[in-house]
Motif scaffolding. Structure first.
Motif, PDB file in Angstrom:
ATOM      1  N   LYS A  59      -2.586   3.641  -3.764  1.00 54.99           N
ATOM      2  CA  LYS A  59      -2.397   2.440  -4.583  1.00 54.99           C
ATOM      3  C   LYS A  59      -2.308   1.226  -3.667  1.00 54.99           C
ATOM      4  O   LYS A  59      -1.553   1.226  -2.694  1.00 54.99           O
ATOM      5  CB  LYS A  59      -1.130   2.556  -5.428  1.00 54.99           C
ATOM      6  CG  LYS A  59      -0.889   1.358  -6.350  1.00 54.99           C
ATOM      7  CD  LYS A  59       0.378   1.555  -7.177  1.00 54.99           C
ATOM      8  CE  LYS A  59       0.645   0.355  -8.078  1.00 54.99           C
ATOM      9  NZ  LYS A  59       1.898   0.529  -8.871  1.00 54.99           N
ATOM     10  N   ASP A  85      -6.182  -5.359  -7.214  1.00 52.08           N
ATOM     11  CA  ASP A  85      -5.422  -4.111  -7.197  1.00 52.08           C
ATOM     12  C   ASP A  85      -6.379  -2.913  -7.188  1.00 52.08           C
ATOM     13  O   ASP A  85      -7.451  -2.946  -7.802  1.00 52.08           O
ATOM     14  CB  ASP A  85      -4.507  -4.017  -8.414  1.00 52.08           C
ATOM     15  CG  ASP A  85      -3.315  -4.956  -8.305  1.00 52.08           C
ATOM     16  OD1 ASP A  85      -3.213  -5.650  -7.274  1.00 52.08           O
ATOM     17  OD2 ASP A  85      -2.511  -5.010  -9.258  1.00 52.08           O
ATOM     18  N   ASP A 109      -1.524  -2.752  -4.167  1.00 51.18           N
ATOM     19  CA  ASP A 109      -0.994  -3.689  -5.166  1.00 51.18           C
ATOM     20  C   ASP A 109      -0.887  -5.084  -4.550  1.00 51.18           C
ATOM     21  O   ASP A 109      -0.093  -5.315  -3.643  1.00 51.18           O
ATOM     22  CB  ASP A 109       0.375  -3.197  -5.640  1.00 51.18           C
ATOM     23  CG  ASP A 109       0.961  -4.077  -6.734  1.00 51.18           C
ATOM     24  OD1 ASP A 109       0.211  -4.887  -7.318  1.00 51.18           O
ATOM     25  OD2 ASP A 109       2.177  -3.957  -6.991  1.00 51.18           O
ATOM     26  N   ARG A 111       0.833  -1.204   0.000  1.00 54.91           N
ATOM     27  CA  ARG A 111       0.000   0.000   0.000  1.00 54.91           C
ATOM     28  C   ARG A 111       0.866   1.252   0.000  1.00 54.91           C
ATOM     29  O   ARG A 111       1.814   1.355   0.780  1.00 54.91           O
ATOM     30  CB  ARG A 111      -0.910  -0.015   1.228  1.00 54.91           C
ATOM     31  CG  ARG A 111      -1.656   1.276   1.502  1.00 54.91           C
ATOM     32  CD  ARG A 111      -2.617   1.118   2.658  1.00 54.91           C
ATOM     33  NE  ARG A 111      -2.082   0.330   3.757  1.00 54.91           N
ATOM     34  CZ  ARG A 111      -1.300   0.821   4.705  1.00 54.91           C
ATOM     35  NH1 ARG A 111      -0.912   2.090   4.661  1.00 54.91           N
ATOM     36  NH2 ARG A 111      -0.891   0.043   5.688  1.00 54.91           N
ATOM     37  N   LYS A 118      -6.371   1.499  -7.490  1.00 53.60           N
ATOM     38  CA  LYS A 118      -5.734   2.798  -7.679  1.00 53.60           C
ATOM     39  C   LYS A 118      -6.804   3.867  -7.507  1.00 53.60           C
ATOM     40  O   LYS A 118      -7.836   3.820  -8.162  1.00 53.60           O
ATOM     41  CB  LYS A 118      -5.097   2.904  -9.067  1.00 53.60           C
ATOM     42  CG  LYS A 118      -3.849   2.063  -9.259  1.00 53.60           C
ATOM     43  CD  LYS A 118      -3.229   2.326 -10.627  1.00 53.60           C
ATOM     44  CE  LYS A 118      -1.969   1.505 -10.817  1.00 53.60           C
ATOM     45  NZ  LYS A 118      -1.340   1.748 -12.150  1.00 53.60           N
ATOM     46  N   HIS A 121      -2.633  10.264  -3.929  1.00 54.23           N
ATOM     47  CA  HIS A 121      -2.644   9.123  -4.844  1.00 54.23           C
ATOM     48  C   HIS A 121      -2.489   7.858  -4.000  1.00 54.23           C
ATOM     49  O   HIS A 121      -1.466   7.658  -3.342  1.00 54.23           O
ATOM     50  CB  HIS A 121      -1.493   9.221  -5.850  1.00 54.23           C
ATOM     51  CG  HIS A 121      -1.578  10.414  -6.746  1.00 54.23           C
ATOM     52  ND1 HIS A 121      -2.123  10.371  -8.000  1.00 54.23           N
ATOM     53  CD2 HIS A 121      -1.180  11.704  -6.549  1.00 54.23           C
ATOM     54  CE1 HIS A 121      -2.058  11.567  -8.554  1.00 54.23           C
ATOM     55  NE2 HIS A 121      -1.490  12.396  -7.690  1.00 54.23           N
TER      56      HIS A 121
END
Length: 728
Positions: A368, A378, A370, A331, A380, A366
């Motif tokens: 994310k 995932d 993953d 993260r 985003k 931002h």
């Protein structure tokens, strides 16, 4: 005993040396002759005096303390004149300083009708805090708790979303799940922090139900000023790894008859910490951030001022999440945080001012997530939040007993987020406010009455009127009584209105509700302050907040695939309590602060206490400012057990955010209370100044007792640090 491991030995030795030097310098020196008192020829007094309005700068800048004719010797290795009575805690207490938050204008702290707590620059430095969260950690009546984005505050039993955060009196954007992250505010640019507890909506409008925390930035006060500080810290390798935490900050400033300016910059880096090394998940984020900023004040004729300021923070946080099904996720959060401030001020007469102030704030994040060895889950996400504010205000002294503050304000906010159903949301708010500070009586005792009212017009929720009345009675010069009654409101945030969040890996969905109504509050505060001796102050305060249309998550429906949670207005809740404090200075070099807080909360819909609130809390701050440039600080907080519910209502970055993944059963299946363990937080710091105070070395230990709890109290374990500071 493990507590006294080899790393603590240097601190223990320094402390013993320091105590020895205090004793040696406290004894009169014998030389076989009668000592003579040598008086300085300067006509300026060298002992601290209580200044009045005739001996202070009548128009100090925000962030400045009044300019006094008092001078004090520099601390450090310089030998002091034994005949001088130096108040070593004058800068720590700041009792005669200027505050701006309670009345939205400059007032002496002791004259303010609204109880205002001030954390001075000296106190911030002596505690060794690196960010706002660490500064507030042992403040009476305030609880700082970690969450996935940093740290958050509870005040008077209310969460961070009910506390309004200001920088130099102006709003800031950037709430992560309705919470302002305290770690984003670095201490190198903070001159002082002003705290007003209880509803302040009559002056500041929405979001100030629980109170206001106003960060006043540093202003240049000397012809030239240079400061640099660097530190390094770490803990057990099993919890912290080997990278450690690095901090480097610097600021420079100058001042002349025309302009004053201060610029700062900093770089901070730390590895993640892990309270459960058996799993791949980390508890606290790794981070790297850089911040820069500054301010300039033009004051060409002493009456007209132009103020500008900017603050910018770039931060990258990283952590590892793991799921019960074996999934591991990396993260990251990349954040850009910008705030620009500006003001025009014109003073006329003794206390009168016309001012225009404005700001623009942008917070960009931002996010994310993953998944390792797969891209199926995932995520985003992009969040962009803008806000702007403009205020026109007049402070006018009708006569010596009437000071009127009136103004109009315009505020707008916009949010762009992948988590919103409509992706983009925008609203505006216009307001007018007025407040009259009225001295009713001056014979025998002084009685001040401060009525005020504000009316907001929100583009989504219409008109909101929030009155408040406060009073202050100086019964004697040593005994002061304050009380206030006020209304407040908080409109639902964009996230609460339009959120759509799915977590298929765990099996739940969180929905906003565009039918939500604003939360409303009624707050009553009263406090008594007694100073039986110049060195000893006692305080007692009581409070009660009643909130209607409380916004909370509730379990809705459950399909075969997902559990569903949705925001709703519940009936009402309250928080009430008492705070007692004692502050004493003794033996010239020592200061001790003790505090006790009892906070009783209840959700009247479910008839149970609000989650994550401790009924009892105690604080202790012990400071030593000794000869030879030695300083010592010990800060402690004791927190009682706190209730948590498996069907929690607090998913909006409350204490149980980490528990969301476990909240997938129906209330009937898991409707029980679990208590977080009581804990004691203990931080120590020691500093030695050199070269007349221009350079200092410091060592410290945070969480000395190494107390934490993975689920309900995931604070950082024992942490050691040391560093160097230079000032020129």
């Amino acid at each position: 005993m493990y507590l006294f491991n080899p790393f603590l030995l240097p601190i223990l030795c320094l402390f013993l040396l320091f105590i020895g030097e205090v004793h040696s310098q406290a004894k009169p020196r014998e030389n076989g002759k009668n000592t003579k008192t040598v008086e300085k020829t300067s006509t300026v007094p060298t002992t601290p005096v209580e200044t009045d309005t005739n001996t202070t700068n009548p128009n100090p800048q925000n962030g400045e303390t009044p300019t006094s004719i008092t001078t004090t010797p520099q601390e450090g290795n310089k030998e002091e004149n034994p005949s001088e009575e130096v108040d070593r805690f004058k800068d720590l207490d700041n009792k005669n300083g200027i505050v701006v938050t309670g009345s939205r204008g400059e007032r002496r702290l002791k004259d303010s009708a609204v109880a205002t707590e001030v954390i001075s620059r000296k106190r911030i430095e002596q505690t060794g805090a690196r960010n706002l969260g660490e500064v507030l950690d042992t403040q009476l009546g305030i609880n700082v708790t970690p969450f996935f984005g940093g740290s958050q505050v509870q005040m008077l039993g209310l969460d961070s979303k009910y506390v309004l955060f200001l920088v130099d009196g102006q709003r800031v954007a950037g709430r992560l799940n309705n919470t302002i992250d305290l770690t984003r505010f670095k201490v190198q640019n903070i001159e002082r922090i002003e705290i007003v507890k209880g509803s302040s909506s009559s002056l500041y409008g929405a979001d100030a139900i629980g109170g206001v925390i106003n960060i006043i930035t540093k202003q240049a006060e000397k012809p030239e000023h240079y400061q640099f500080r660097t530190s390094y810290g770490n803990g057990r390798q099993t919890n912290f790894g080997s990278q450690g935490e690095k901090n480097m900050i610097a600021d420079v400033g100058f001042k002349n008859n025309f302009v004053a300016s201060n610029f700062f910059g900093g770089f901070n880096q730390s590895a993640a910490y892990d309270l459960d090394p058996k799993t791949p998940a980390t508890t606290g984020n790794a981070f790297q951030d850089a911040n820069v900023g500054g301010n300039m004040t033009f004051n060409p004729d002493g009456q007209f001022k132009v103020k500008t300021g900017i603050n910018y923070l770039n931060r990258n946080q990283a952590g590892i999440d793991s799921r019960s099904n074996g999934g591991v996720f990396d993260r990251t959060n990349l954040t850009n945080d910008f705030l620009g401030l500006g003001a025009l001020e014109y003073t006329y007469g003794k206390r009168n001012m016309v001012s225009l102030r404005g700001n623009f704030s942008r917070w960009e994040n931002h996010y994310k997530l993953d998944q390792r060895n797969s891209n199926e889950l995932d995520v985003k996400e992009f969040t962009n939040e803008f806000s702007s504010q403009g205020v026109a205000q007049v402070d006018h002294e009708i006569n010596k007993d009437h000071m009127v503050t009136a103004g109009v304000e315009s505020y707008s906010e916009e949010l762009q987020s992948d988590r919103l159903q409509r992706r983009n949301a925008y609203r505006t708010r216009r307001a007018a406010f007025i407040q009259d500070e009225w001295v009713i009586w001056r014979q025998g005792f002084v009685w001040r009455l401060v009525p005020g009212v504000r009316h907001d017009v929100d583009s989504q929720f219409g008109g909101q009127t929030t009155p408040k009345i406060a009073t202050k009675v100086d019964i004697t010069s040593d005994l002061v009584f304050r009380a206030s009654y006020g209304k407040g409101f908080r409109p639902p945030s964009f996230r609460e209105l339009y959120l759509r969040f799915e977590n298929p890996g765990v099996g739940y969905v969180v929905d906003g509700n565009d039918k939500l109504r604003p939360e409303r509050s009624t707050t009553v505060n009263a406090d008594l302050e007694y100073t039986p001796f110049k060195f000893w102050t006692l305080s007692l305060s009581v409070f009660r907040n009643d909130i209607t249309d409380l916004i909370q998550y509730s379990f809705g429906t459950r399909t075969s695939e997902f559990a569903n949670f949705q925001l709703k207005n519940v009936q009402r809740a309250y928080t009430r309590g008492v705070e007692a404090g004692s502050r004493v200075r003794f033996l010239k070099y020592f200061a001790l602060e003790l505090g006790y807080n009892q906070t009783d909360t209840r959700d009247l819909t479910t008839d149970r206490p609000l989650e994550g609130r401790a009924l009892h809390q105690g604080t202790m701050n012990f400071f030593v400012n000794a000869p030879g440039g030695w300083e010592f600080a010990l800060r402690a907080k004791r927190l009682d057990k706190r209730p948590f519910y498996s069907t929690t209502n607090e998913f909006t970055a409350g204490s149980s955010t980490a528990l969301i993944d476990q909240q997938t059963k129906t209330p009937e299946e898991t409707n029980k209370v679990v208590y977080g363990k009581p804990f004691t937080l203990l931080n120590v710091r020691m500093e030695k100044k050199f070269f007349d105070g221009r350079m200092a070395l410091f060592l410290g230990v945070d969480n000395v007792l190494d107390q934490y709890e993975l689920t309900y109290n995931p604070i950082r374990p024992r942490f050691y640090y040391g560093g160097l500071q230079a000032t020129f």
